[in-house]
Design a protein around this motif. Structure first.
Motif, short mmCIF file in Angstrom:
data_model
loop_
_atom_site.label_atom_id
_atom_site.label_comp_id
_atom_site.label_asym_id
_atom_site.label_seq_id
_atom_site.Cartn_x
_atom_site.Cartn_y
_atom_site.Cartn_z
N LEU A 183 0.86 -1.18 0.00
CA LEU A 183 0.00 0.00 0.00
C LEU A 183 0.90 1.23 0.00
CD1 LEU A 183 -2.78 1.43 0.35
CD2 LEU A 183 -2.44 1.23 2.82
N GLY A 184 0.74 2.08 -0.99
CA GLY A 184 1.60 3.26 -1.11
C GLY A 184 0.85 4.55 -0.83
N MET A 185 0.90 4.97 0.43
CA MET A 185 0.31 6.26 0.79
C MET A 185 1.40 7.29 1.06
SD MET A 185 -2.49 4.88 3.56
CE MET A 185 -2.85 6.48 4.21
N THR A 245 6.09 -0.72 2.98
CA THR A 245 6.29 -2.12 3.35
C THR A 245 6.01 -3.00 2.13
OG1 THR A 245 5.58 -1.59 5.57
CG2 THR A 245 5.54 -3.93 4.97
N ALA A 277 8.69 0.85 15.81
CA ALA A 277 7.98 1.44 14.64
C ALA A 277 6.47 1.54 14.88
CB ALA A 277 8.25 0.59 13.40
N ALA A 292 0.89 3.35 10.50
CA ALA A 292 -0.58 3.13 10.48
C ALA A 292 -1.35 4.31 11.06
CB ALA A 292 -0.94 1.85 11.23
N GLY A 293 -0.76 5.50 10.98
CA GLY A 293 -1.30 6.67 11.67
C GLY A 293 -0.57 6.71 13.00
C1 LIG Z 1 8.46 0.49 9.43
C2 LIG Z 1 7.49 1.37 8.71
C3 LIG Z 1 6.62 0.83 7.77
C4 LIG Z 1 5.73 1.65 7.07
N1 LIG Z 1 4.93 1.12 6.09
C5 LIG Z 1 4.16 1.94 5.33
C6 LIG Z 1 3.41 1.42 4.22
O1 LIG Z 1 3.42 0.20 3.95
N2 LIG Z 1 2.71 2.28 3.46
C7 LIG Z 1 2.68 3.62 3.72
O2 LIG Z 1 2.02 4.35 2.99
N3 LIG Z 1 3.36 4.15 4.77
C8 LIG Z 1 4.11 3.34 5.57
N4 LIG Z 1 4.84 3.86 6.62
C9 LIG Z 1 4.82 5.30 6.85
C10 LIG Z 1 4.05 5.73 8.09
O3 LIG Z 1 2.69 5.51 7.92
C11 LIG Z 1 4.42 7.20 8.37
O4 LIG Z 1 5.78 7.22 8.78
C12 LIG Z 1 3.52 7.82 9.42
O5 LIG Z 1 2.21 8.01 8.92
C13 LIG Z 1 4.06 9.17 9.92
O6 LIG Z 1 4.31 10.03 8.85
P1 LIG Z 1 5.74 10.78 8.73
O7 LIG Z 1 6.78 9.77 8.89
O8 LIG Z 1 5.73 11.61 7.51
O9 LIG Z 1 5.79 11.71 10.02
P2 LIG Z 1 5.20 13.20 10.14
O10 LIG Z 1 3.83 13.24 9.59
O11 LIG Z 1 6.20 14.15 9.60
O12 LIG Z 1 5.14 13.36 11.72
C14 LIG Z 1 6.30 13.61 12.53
C15 LIG Z 1 5.84 13.65 13.98
O13 LIG Z 1 4.88 14.70 14.16
C16 LIG Z 1 3.69 14.17 14.70
N5 LIG Z 1 2.53 14.88 14.16
C17 LIG Z 1 2.16 15.02 12.87
N6 LIG Z 1 1.00 15.68 12.79
C18 LIG Z 1 0.62 15.97 14.05
C19 LIG Z 1 -0.50 16.65 14.63
N7 LIG Z 1 -1.49 17.14 13.88
N8 LIG Z 1 -0.55 16.76 15.99
C20 LIG Z 1 0.45 16.26 16.76
N9 LIG Z 1 1.53 15.61 16.27
C21 LIG Z 1 1.61 15.46 14.93
C22 LIG Z 1 3.68 12.72 14.32
O14 LIG Z 1 2.86 11.95 15.19
C23 LIG Z 1 5.15 12.36 14.43
O15 LIG Z 1 5.45 12.08 15.77
C24 LIG Z 1 5.69 3.05 7.35
C25 LIG Z 1 6.55 3.58 8.33
C26 LIG Z 1 7.45 2.76 9.00
C27 LIG Z 1 8.34 3.38 10.03
#
Ligand SMILES: Cc1cc2nc3c(=O)[nH]c(=O)nc-3n(C[C@H](O)[C@H](O)[C@H](O)COP(=O)(O)OP(=O)(O)OC[C@H]3O[C@@H](n4cnc5c(N)ncnc54)[C@H](O)[C@@H]3O)c2cc1C
Length: 388
Positions: A125-127, A160, A365, A370-371
Motif C-alpha cells: 500500500l503506497g500512501m 512495506t 515502529a 498506520a497513523g
Molecule cells: C516500518 C514502517 C513501515 C511503514 N509502512 C508503510 C506502508 O506500507 N505504506 C505507507 O504508505 N506508509 C508506511 N509507513 C509510513 C508511516 O505511515 C508514516 O511514517 C507515518 O504516517 C508518519 O508520517 P511521517 O513519517 O511523515 O511523520 P510526520 O507526519 O512528519 O510526523 C512527525 C511527527 O509529528 C507528529 N505529528 C504530525 N502531525 C501531528 C498533529 N497534527 N498533531 C500532533 N503531532 C503530529 C507525528 O505523530 C510524528 O510524531 C511506514 C513507516 C514505518 C516506520
C-alpha cells in the motif's frame, strides 16, 4: 474468558498455523533478518497452507473466513520470530489486499485476488510520501489522464513490501484536465503492477529494526497505468483510505498486544532461571513487582483487544474511537514493556542474538506507522468534541 469469535474451527486453524510456523518459519527467521529479505518460497508456503488472505471469497481462491482468522494470524505470526514475514504478510493480507476485495470490479478481483491467496502476488500500500505522512491529504504524486491511461509521477517512501511487491495500491492525486486542486477530493487509488515501465523500486531502506521486512522508497516516472486499474471511483480515494484504516489499525493494535504478551512471557521465563546473589532475578521484590505490573497491563490490554475483535467480526457498530484508543495504547505499552524486559535481561538484553533485543527495536515502529499515536489521540479528541 475466551472471546466470542473463537470457535473450534478457529482453534484448529491456530494449531495448524503454529505447526507451520514451527516447521517452516522460526528455523529460518534469524537468517532472513540477517539477509534482510524473506524469500518468495516462504510466502508461497504460507499460501499453499491457506495462511494468506483466508478471508477472500472462495470464488477468488480464499476460504471466506471472518476477521477472527486475521487476528489469529497476526497474534501467532508475531511469535514466529520473523518480523519480516509477520509484518509483510499483515500488510499484504489485511492492509493492501482488502482494497481490491472491497473496491475492485469482478474483473479486477479475478486478476489479482487468487495470486494474493497463493503468494504469487505480494501486495503493498503506497500512501506515504517524503512530504506527506500523517497529512494524507497532502499527497503530491499525480496521475494525469491520457486516453485510456493515467500518467503517474511522484515518489513514495517507507513502503512495506515495496521491493518485493507485485502490485501496489497507490494513492495518487488525479488532477482534472482543468487542473483544479482539491485536497481531500482529489485523491484516487490505482493498482500499479511491478514491471510497469516507470515504476522504479529505488532502494530498500536501512531501519533501526524489522530488518527482514522490506521497506522501500519508490519512484514513479511517467508511469503509464491503464484506467482499468482504477479502484472504485476517481476522486474518492481519501474516503476509501479512511474506511480501510480501521482494519489496518486494529491489526496493528493486535500486533502491539501480541508483542507485549510474548516479550513478557520470555522475560518471566528468563528471570526465573537467571540467578544473582544466589536467587532468581525474578524473585527480587523490585523485579517481581515490575513483572506483576506488566502482567496486569497485558491482561487489561487483552480484554480490550478481544472485545474489539469480537465487535469488528460482528460489524455492529462504528469502532473508530475504540480502534484509535487500542492502536495507541497497545503499541505504547509494547514499547514500555520492551524497555523493562531488556532491563530485566541485563547485558544479554542489549545483544541482537537475544530475541528481546530485536523485539525492542522492532516494536519501536508501531507507534509511528498506520497513523502515528499522536494522530490516534487527535481522532479520539475530535470525537470527544474537544477540537475547536
Ligand atoms: C516500518 C514502517 C513501515 C511503514 N509502512 C508503510 C506502508 O506500507 N505504506 C505507507 O504508505 N506508509 C508506511 N509507513 C509510513 C508511516 O505511515 C508514516 O511514517 C507515518 O504516517 C508518519 O508520517 P511521517 O513519517 O511523515 O511523520 P510526520 O507526519 O512528519 O510526523 C512527525 C511527527 O509529528 C507528529 N505529528 C504530525 N502531525 C501531528 C498533529 N497534527 N498533531 C500532533 N503531532 C503530529 C507525528 O505523530 C510524528 O510524531 C511506514 C513507516 C514505518 C516506520
Amino acid at each position: 474468558m475466551e472471546p466470542r469469535y473463537l470457535s473450534d474451527e478457529h482453534k484448529a486453524f491456530r494449531e495448524a498455523l503454529r505447526t507451520h510456523i514451527q516447521r517452516h518459519i522460526t528455523p529460518h527467521a534469524l537468517d532472513w533478518e540477517e539477509q534482510r529479505k524473506v524469500p518468495r518460497e516462504a510466502w508461497l508456503a504460507m499460501g499453499r497452507a491457506g495462511f494468506l488472505c483466508p478471508w477472500i471469497e472462495p470464488q477468488y481462491g480464499g476460504s471466506g473466513a471472518d476477521f477472527g482468522y486475521s487476528a489469529i494470524l497476526r497474534e501467532e505470526m508475531v511469535r514466529s520470530g520473523s518480523p519480516g514475514l509477520s509484518e509483510g504478510a499483515a500488510v499484504h493480507a489485511d492492509i493492501a489486499a482488502p482494497y481490491v476485495e472491497r473496491l475492485g470490479t469482478p474483473e479486477q478481483k479475478k486478476r489479482w485476488l487468487p495470486g494474493c491467496v497463493s503468494g504469487e502476488i505480494i501486495a503493498a500500500l503506497g500512501m506515504s510520501e517524503p512530504d506527506a505522512g500523517s497529512d494524507v491529504a497532502g499527497i503530491r504524486t499525480t496521475a494525469v489522464r491520457d486516453g485510456d491511461h493515467y500518467v503517474v509521477n511522484g515518489q513514495k517512501i517507507f513502503i512495506t513490501n515495496g521491493m518485493n511487491c507485485d502490485i501496489i495500491i497507490l494513492a495518487v492525486r488525479t488532477t482534472s484536465p482543468g487542473g483544479t486542486e482539491v485536497r481531500h477530493g482529489g485523491l484516487s487509488l490505482l493498482v500499479v503492477e511491478a514491471g510497469t515501465p516507470g515504476f522504479v523500486k529505488h532502494r530498500q531502506l536501512d531501519k533501526m529494526g524489522l530488518h527482514g521486512q522490506d521497506t522501500a522508497e519508490l519512484f514513479f516516472e511517467d508511469c503509464r497505468v491503464p484506467v482499468a486499474n482504477l479502484l472504485g471511483e476517481e476522486g474518492r480515494g481519501f474516503k476509501y483510505l479512511m474506511q480501510n484504516l480501521q482494519r489496518e489499525r486494529l491489526i496493528v493494535a493486535i500486533g502491539g498486544q501480541a508483542y507485549a504478551e510474548w516479550m513478557l512471557e520470555k522475560t518471566i521465563s528468563y528471570t526465573k532461571t537467571r540467578k544473582a546473589f544466589g536467587k532468581s532475578i525474578a524473585s527480587f521484590q523490585h523485579n517481581a513487582f515490575k513483572l506483576a505490573e506488566m502482567a496486569t497491563e497485558v491482561a487489561i490490554g487483552r480484554a480490550f483487544i478481544d472485545l474489539l475483535i469480537d465487535d469488528f467480526v460482528e460489524g455492529k457498530r462504528d469502532l473508530t474511537t475504540e480502534v484509535s484508543m487500542a492502536k495507541w495504547w497497545t503499541t505504547e505499552k509494547a514499547n514500555q514493556i520492551a524497555y523493562q524486559c531488556v532491563q530485566l535481561h541485563g547485558g544479554y538484553g542489549y545483544m541482537r542474538e537475544f530475541e528481546i533485543c530485536r523485539d525492542y527495536c522492532d516494536v519501536r515502529a508501531m507507534p509511528i506507522y498506520a497513523g502515528s499515536n499522536e494522530i490516534m489521540k487527535q481522532i479520539i479528541a475530535r470525537r470527544m468534541g474537544l477540537e475547536e
